[in-house]
Scaffold this motif. Structure first.
Motif, PDB file in Angstrom:
ATOM      1  N   ALA A   1     -49.322 -16.806 -10.826  1.00 16.08           N
ATOM      2  CA  ALA A   1     -49.837 -15.513 -10.377  1.00 16.08           C
ATOM      3  C   ALA A   1     -50.453 -15.712  -9.007  1.00 16.08           C
ATOM      4  O   ALA A   1     -51.207 -16.667  -8.793  1.00 16.08           O
ATOM      5  CB  ALA A   1     -50.872 -14.953 -11.361  1.00 16.08           C
ATOM      6  N   LEU A   2     -50.122 -14.806  -8.086  1.00 20.17           N
ATOM      7  CA  LEU A   2     -50.582 -14.899  -6.706  1.00 20.17           C
ATOM      8  C   LEU A   2     -51.217 -13.581  -6.315  1.00 20.17           C
ATOM      9  O   LEU A   2     -50.603 -12.516  -6.466  1.00 20.17           O
ATOM     10  CB  LEU A   2     -49.412 -15.223  -5.780  1.00 20.17           C
ATOM     11  CG  LEU A   2     -49.718 -15.388  -4.296  1.00 20.17           C
ATOM     12  CD1 LEU A   2     -50.615 -16.603  -4.059  1.00 20.17           C
ATOM     13  CD2 LEU A   2     -48.422 -15.518  -3.495  1.00 20.17           C
ATOM     14  N   CYS A   3     -52.442 -13.647  -5.823  1.00 23.13           N
ATOM     15  CA  CYS A   3     -53.135 -12.444  -5.370  1.00 23.13           C
ATOM     16  C   CYS A   3     -52.506 -11.966  -4.059  1.00 23.13           C
ATOM     17  O   CYS A   3     -52.451 -12.727  -3.095  1.00 23.13           O
ATOM     18  CB  CYS A   3     -54.624 -12.741  -5.190  1.00 23.13           C
ATOM     19  SG  CYS A   3     -55.599 -11.311  -4.717  1.00 23.13           S
ATOM     20  N   PRO A   4     -51.995 -10.729  -3.983  1.00 24.00           N
ATOM     21  CA  PRO A   4     -51.266 -10.292  -2.786  1.00 24.00           C
ATOM     22  C   PRO A   4     -52.131  -9.802  -1.643  1.00 24.00           C
ATOM     23  O   PRO A   4     -51.633  -9.648  -0.533  1.00 24.00           O
ATOM     24  CB  PRO A   4     -50.396  -9.161  -3.322  1.00 24.00           C
ATOM     25  CG  PRO A   4     -51.211  -8.568  -4.421  1.00 24.00           C
ATOM     26  CD  PRO A   4     -51.971  -9.714  -5.042  1.00 24.00           C
ATOM     27  N   THR A   5     -53.409  -9.513  -1.881  1.00 27.59           N
ATOM     28  CA  THR A   5     -54.250  -8.954  -0.825  1.00 27.59           C
ATOM     29  C   THR A   5     -54.652 -10.042   0.160  1.00 27.59           C
ATOM     30  O   THR A   5     -55.007 -11.157  -0.239  1.00 27.59           O
ATOM     31  CB  THR A   5     -55.508  -8.317  -1.424  1.00 27.59           C
ATOM     32  OG1 THR A   5     -56.179  -9.288  -2.236  1.00 27.59           O
ATOM     33  CG2 THR A   5     -55.138  -7.122  -2.291  1.00 27.59           C
ATOM     34  N   PRO A   6     -54.600  -9.764   1.453  1.00 21.02           N
ATOM     35  CA  PRO A   6     -54.940 -10.813   2.432  1.00 21.02           C
ATOM     36  C   PRO A   6     -56.403 -11.223   2.402  1.00 21.02           C
ATOM     37  O   PRO A   6     -56.746 -12.306   2.864  1.00 21.02           O
ATOM     38  CB  PRO A   6     -54.558 -10.170   3.770  1.00 21.02           C
ATOM     39  CG  PRO A   6     -54.605  -8.699   3.521  1.00 21.02           C
ATOM     40  CD  PRO A   6     -54.197  -8.502   2.092  1.00 21.02           C
ATOM     41  N   GLN A   7     -57.290 -10.375   1.858  1.00 20.74           N
ATOM     42  CA  GLN A   7     -58.712 -10.721   1.822  1.00 20.74           C
ATOM     43  C   GLN A   7     -59.034 -11.762   0.760  1.00 20.74           C
ATOM     44  O   GLN A   7     -60.101 -12.369   0.808  1.00 20.74           O
ATOM     45  CB  GLN A   7     -59.556  -9.464   1.578  1.00 20.74           C
ATOM     46  CG  GLN A   7     -59.462  -8.416   2.671  1.00 20.74           C
ATOM     47  CD  GLN A   7     -58.263  -7.512   2.513  1.00 20.74           C
ATOM     48  OE1 GLN A   7     -57.505  -7.629   1.542  1.00 20.74           O
ATOM     49  NE2 GLN A   7     -58.070  -6.608   3.474  1.00 20.74           N
TER      50      GLN A   7
ATOM     51  N   ALA B   1     -51.920 -13.595 -15.628  1.00 18.00           N
ATOM     52  CA  ALA B   1     -51.930 -12.565 -14.596  1.00 18.00           C
ATOM     53  C   ALA B   1     -53.280 -12.562 -13.912  1.00 18.00           C
ATOM     54  O   ALA B   1     -54.299 -12.942 -14.505  1.00 18.00           O
ATOM     55  CB  ALA B   1     -51.630 -11.189 -15.188  1.00 18.00           C
ATOM     56  N   LEU B   2     -53.297 -12.116 -12.662  1.00 21.47           N
ATOM     57  CA  LEU B   2     -54.510 -11.971 -11.863  1.00 21.47           C
ATOM     58  C   LEU B   2     -54.768 -10.503 -11.586  1.00 21.47           C
ATOM     59  O   LEU B   2     -53.830  -9.703 -11.477  1.00 21.47           O
ATOM     60  CB  LEU B   2     -54.385 -12.713 -10.538  1.00 21.47           C
ATOM     61  CG  LEU B   2     -54.561 -14.230 -10.544  1.00 21.47           C
ATOM     62  CD1 LEU B   2     -54.185 -14.801  -9.183  1.00 21.47           C
ATOM     63  CD2 LEU B   2     -55.977 -14.628 -10.910  1.00 21.47           C
ATOM     64  N   SER B   3     -56.037 -10.153 -11.442  1.00 24.32           N
ATOM     65  CA  SER B   3     -56.387  -8.798 -11.036  1.00 24.32           C
ATOM     66  C   SER B   3     -56.142  -8.637  -9.532  1.00 24.32           C
ATOM     67  O   SER B   3     -55.774  -9.581  -8.833  1.00 24.32           O
ATOM     68  CB  SER B   3     -57.844  -8.493 -11.383  1.00 24.32           C
ATOM     69  OG  SER B   3     -58.709  -9.386 -10.704  1.00 24.32           O
ATOM     70  N   THR B   4     -56.357  -7.424  -9.033  1.00 25.51           N
ATOM     71  CA  THR B   4     -56.047  -7.135  -7.636  1.00 25.51           C
ATOM     72  C   THR B   4     -56.808  -8.028  -6.677  1.00 25.51           C
ATOM     73  O   THR B   4     -56.234  -8.545  -5.719  1.00 25.51           O
ATOM     74  CB  THR B   4     -56.383  -5.665  -7.341  1.00 25.51           C
ATOM     75  OG1 THR B   4     -55.663  -4.837  -8.248  1.00 25.51           O
ATOM     76  CG2 THR B   4     -56.023  -5.299  -5.919  1.00 25.51           C
ATOM     77  N   ASP B   5     -58.079  -8.233  -6.912  1.00 22.35           N
ATOM     78  CA  ASP B   5     -58.898  -9.053  -6.019  1.00 22.35           C
ATOM     79  C   ASP B   5     -58.969 -10.510  -6.457  1.00 22.35           C
ATOM     80  O   ASP B   5     -59.697 -11.297  -5.851  1.00 22.35           O
ATOM     81  CB  ASP B   5     -60.309  -8.479  -5.917  1.00 22.35           C
ATOM     82  CG  ASP B   5     -60.972  -8.309  -7.277  1.00 22.35           C
ATOM     83  OD1 ASP B   5     -60.358  -8.696  -8.294  1.00 22.35           O
ATOM     84  OD2 ASP B   5     -62.097  -7.779  -7.326  1.00 22.35           O
TER      85      ASP B   5
END
Length: 499
Positions: A182-188, A226-230
């Motif tokens: 699982a990879l967090c897609p947000t750049p922050q 799975a990872l959450s958005t952040d």
């Protein structure tokens, strides 16, 4: 906007890949994927030509790898936006990068387009591969974000920089045949989750904080994560498929324990909604379960966060998960029975799914999307809890049985049926009715009455000119339809707010 050139086995060093700018969004969740070819290794058992299906990072599109190429579908409104057909080659993995022209593809099926041990970076504007990564074993999964490419092998996870495909990190894992990552897609938030080196352990890499967290999630092997958005929450399921546990990514503390059911099951997907208010999972029981991560509609509880009782209840409170009717006995019944009584059950379900399914949350509030290995697309609403209301259904890839069902019965020679009299095909076949000969002389038809004053005859030249302008010559062919290049189609259909 043009991305830096790829240095690793670039197809053309003089032409760097063009990358449309992607507008960052606050609410994005990691994508879900399903390898259909692993579930149905025999081609004859697969109902369609689909080999792989996965959502993009914001659940606005999903991609399908087939025996002949790949297809891209838009979710809302549902439609096929793009199709790439390769001559004599299947695509076993296709990973989108939001909605731009760059994809990661891996060959698959009985006749792979590319070797299954290579990851090809495909630029559909240029209609060619602009980079590749080769390995000694087959690739199990690929994940993308704007600055990273993550490749999963049987016992390793490799992390590359997207701009030049330079290796940044490699992680040893337990045998990982499912390609869990699982990879967090947000750049922050630069967060990655994968199986650990021990059985039932999950490893979370917090690259921004330069910290690794090892979570003892289950006693048996991991089936999904799975990872959450952040990237603050990580959810796991074991190969037993009865429990889903939610942990804090930074501390590794367990926050929730959600019960899918009592019987053993294979979990196909786990996904958070963008605000981490809900969590959904699908399994081989033909059901999608939707859980509430907080009964009062607030975010899932973390260590150090205020308790729900300390906050004022909100007006748009999320439905609460159901619990056992004997939960009041959990303090007097020790051991495993107490843990069972404390478990939370899903408050909404989508039932009656006939094929392996992955799920995602829709753009409309309180909607869940289900994409099946049989080519089915289903949108359901779970606002009231209980059995979800089905609001949309499509068949985006038809099986041979579906095509035969859609075929008119008179086209099947075994039926012996003929088309109806008004159908166009009725003129192509001789009539099956017996010919009736007249028994006597035909009655005489009275002559047609003539007009007293004949109308003036029009001139021949204007009539001939009108006929020529209205009816083209038979030898002439109609003008061909306008042709569009791949770049214009892709820009029109695949690019949106993120391109």
């Amino acid at each position: 906007r043009r991305a830096p050139p790829l240095a690793a086995r670039r197809a053309d060093a003089d032409r760097p890949p063009s990358t449309p700018p992607i507008t960052p969004r606050a609410n994005r969740a990691p994508a879900a994927a399903m390898d259909v070819s692993v579930m149905f290794p025999d081609k004859h058992l697969r109902k369609t030509e689909m080999l792989f299906v996965s959502f993009n990072q914001d659940f606005g599109c999903f991609a399908c790898g087939t025996d002949t190429g790949f297809r891209i579908f838009n979710v809302d409104p549902f439609k096929e936006t793009f199709r790439r057909v390769f001559n004599g080659g299947g695509i076993g993995i296709v990973e989108m990068l939001f909605r731009c022209n760059l994809l990661a593809i891996v060959g698959g099926g009985r006749s792979p387009r590319y070797p299954p041990n290579k990851v090809m970076v495909w630029d559909d504007h240029q209609n060619r591969c602009i980079g590749e990564l080769s390995f000694r074993s087959d690739v199990r999964a690929v994940k993308l974000r704007r600055d990273r490419v993550v490749v999963v092998l049987a016992t390793k996870v490799y992390v590359y920089r997207f701009s030049d495909l330079k290796l940044l990190d490699q992680i040893n894992t337990q045998p990982n045949p499912r390609g869990l990552v699982a990879l967090c897609p947000t750049p922050q938030h630069n967060v990655l989750a994968c199986p650990g080196v021990n059985r039932g352990h999950a490893r979370v890499e917090l690259y921004d904080a330069r910290k690794s967290t090892v979570i003892t999630a289950h006693e048996s092997d991991l089936a999904r994560l799975a990872l959450s958005t952040d990237g603050a929450l990580v959810a796991t399921a074991s190969d037993k498929g009865t429990l889903i546990r939610v942990f804090d990514s930074h501390s590794g503390a367990q926050l929730r324990e959600l019960r899918r059911g009592v019987d053993r099951a294979t979990v196909y997907s786990i996904v958070f909604d963008p605000e981490a208010k809900y969590l959904a999972c699908s399994s081989d029981k033909g059901t999608v379960h939707v859980f509430s991560l907080n009964a009062d509609g607030s975010r899932a509880l973390r260590p150090g966060a205020p308790r729900p009782n300390d906050r004022q209840p909100s007006g748009d409170a999320a439905p609460a998960n159901t619990k056992s009717n004997l939960s009041f006995l959990r303090k007097v019944v020790p051991g495993l029975a107490s843990a069972y009584l404390e478990s939370e059950w899903s408050f909404a379900q989508v039932r009656g799914l006939d094929a392996p399914t992955i799920c995602a949350f829709g753009a409309q509030p309180n909607t869940i999307i289900s994409v099946g290995a049989d080519g089915s697309f289903l949108v359901s609403r779970f606002a009231e809890g209980g059995e979800c209301e089905r609001i949309a259904y499509h068949k985006f890839i038809k099986s041979k049985e579906d095509e035969d069902f859609d075929k008119p019965p008179w086209e099947d020679p075994s039926t012996g049926m003929t088309p109806p009299p008004g159908h166009a095909a009725a003129h192509d076949r001789p009539s099956a009715l017996p010919k009736v000969e007249p028994s006597g002389p035909l009655p005489e038809i009275p002559p047609e009455p003539r007009a007293l004053v004949p109308p003036p005859a029009p001139s021949a030249k204007p009539a001939e000119a009108a006929d020529e302008a209205r009816t083209p010559a038979r030898d002439e062919e109609p003008p061909p339809p306008p042709e569009f290049g791949a770049e214009s189609i892709y820009h029109e259909t695949m690019t949106g707010d993120d391109s």
